[in-house]
Write a protein that holds these residues in place. Sequence first.
Motif, short mmCIF file in Angstrom:
data_model
loop_
_atom_site.label_atom_id
_atom_site.label_comp_id
_atom_site.label_asym_id
_atom_site.label_seq_id
_atom_site.Cartn_x
_atom_site.Cartn_y
_atom_site.Cartn_z
N SER A 157 0.88 -1.39 -0.06
CA SER A 157 -0.08 -0.12 0.02
C SER A 157 0.85 1.38 0.19
O SER A 157 2.10 1.15 -0.25
CB SER A 157 -0.86 -0.20 1.38
OG SER A 157 -0.37 0.18 2.29
N THR A 182 -3.70 -1.40 -8.11
CA THR A 182 -4.55 -1.05 -7.33
C THR A 182 -4.15 0.48 -6.94
O THR A 182 -3.18 0.82 -6.92
CB THR A 182 -4.30 -1.83 -5.96
OG1 THR A 182 -4.89 -3.00 -6.28
CG2 THR A 182 -5.22 -1.31 -4.93
N TYR A 227 -4.80 3.74 -4.49
CA TYR A 227 -4.95 4.29 -3.06
C TYR A 227 -5.28 5.78 -2.89
O TYR A 227 -4.59 6.49 -3.72
CB TYR A 227 -3.74 3.66 -2.25
CG TYR A 227 -3.43 2.41 -2.22
CD1 TYR A 227 -2.71 1.75 -3.19
CD2 TYR A 227 -4.04 1.52 -1.10
CE1 TYR A 227 -2.40 0.34 -2.89
CE2 TYR A 227 -3.97 0.22 -1.18
CZ TYR A 227 -3.22 -0.54 -2.16
OH TYR A 227 -2.80 -1.57 -1.96
N ASN A 285 -10.60 -4.25 -14.50
CA ASN A 285 -10.24 -4.61 -13.33
C ASN A 285 -11.30 -4.03 -12.25
O ASN A 285 -11.78 -3.08 -12.74
CB ASN A 285 -8.90 -3.82 -12.70
CG ASN A 285 -7.58 -4.56 -13.60
OD1 ASN A 285 -7.57 -5.77 -13.81
ND2 ASN A 285 -6.80 -3.81 -13.85
N PHE A 312 -13.32 -2.89 -8.54
CA PHE A 312 -13.06 -2.67 -7.00
C PHE A 312 -14.14 -2.48 -6.33
O PHE A 312 -15.07 -1.81 -7.05
CB PHE A 312 -11.99 -1.49 -7.07
CG PHE A 312 -10.79 -1.67 -7.70
CD1 PHE A 312 -10.73 -1.20 -9.23
CD2 PHE A 312 -9.51 -1.97 -7.33
CE1 PHE A 312 -9.69 -1.47 -9.88
CE2 PHE A 312 -8.33 -2.11 -7.77
CZ PHE A 312 -8.40 -1.77 -9.34
N LEU A 346 -9.76 0.67 0.36
CA LEU A 346 -10.12 -0.56 -0.50
C LEU A 346 -10.68 -1.52 0.25
O LEU A 346 -10.09 -1.82 1.29
CB LEU A 346 -8.71 -0.98 -1.16
CG LEU A 346 -8.80 -2.01 -2.12
CD1 LEU A 346 -9.74 -1.77 -3.29
CD2 LEU A 346 -7.41 -2.62 -2.60
N LYS A 371 -10.84 -6.37 -4.32
CA LYS A 371 -10.57 -6.11 -5.94
C LYS A 371 -10.37 -7.43 -6.80
O LYS A 371 -10.28 -8.59 -6.12
CB LYS A 371 -9.24 -5.51 -6.12
CG LYS A 371 -7.83 -6.23 -5.42
CD LYS A 371 -6.78 -5.44 -5.45
CE LYS A 371 -5.58 -6.36 -4.76
NZ LYS A 371 -4.13 -5.50 -4.70
#
Lengths: 115, 114
Positions: free
Chosen positions: A1, A103, A105, B32, B34, B46, B49
């Motif tokens: 992260s 991902t 953040y 993708n 989420f 988060l 995912k």
Amino acid sequence: SAVISQKPSRDICQRGTSLTIQCQVDSQVTMMFWYRQQPGQSLTLIATANQGSEATYESGFVIDKFPISRPNLTFSTLTVSNMSPEDSSIYLCSVAPQAAGNTIYFGEGSWLTVV
Amino acid sequence: AQSVSQHNHHVILSEAASLELGCNYSYGGTVNLFWYVQYPGQHLQLLLKYFSGDPLVKGIKGFEAEFIKSKFSFNLRKPSVQWSDTAEYFCAVMPTNAGNMLTFGGGTRLMVKP
């Protein structure tokens, strides 16, 4: 992260003034994003800020109103210029660390109220 | 351009009830997916995912979501909610060729009554 710090966390601004929001990340990231979340609404992407190039703005957002700087791989600023009450929103910085794949953040956001 | 729909804008449940929040997206390519959660007064976190592989993904706090490609859906589920699950939940989609750009749904406000 990634640990993302935004300043200011909250502010009350006068109409017609400008405010710069800072975003600091604890690791080097290529891509940084600025989002806006208007009261009671979802998040909308303002622009993508990559180090070493001009920011790319989404439809409805322009550089004159939301100038962005990206001087290095851990820092970015978003300025909200000539503010009006309609600019009252949460402004969020987000990053996509390479180690995290795709991902994203988010920082804690900067809550701006324009009076 | 892609879009994301969350059909439930507000959901009120009692503790221990089961939860399912709908999320549908429109995009013809690979994505993708989420789910993010925003607790009152806090920032986005988060929840889980999906990138590839098993379409049933498990996230934090007992949440899971199932990707059904044929339905362009990624619904969020939890078998038994708690009062602390009161929050706003956002589904988001990232086309794999979009350079890490997320498109968010409108959000679902969940209130769990104790």
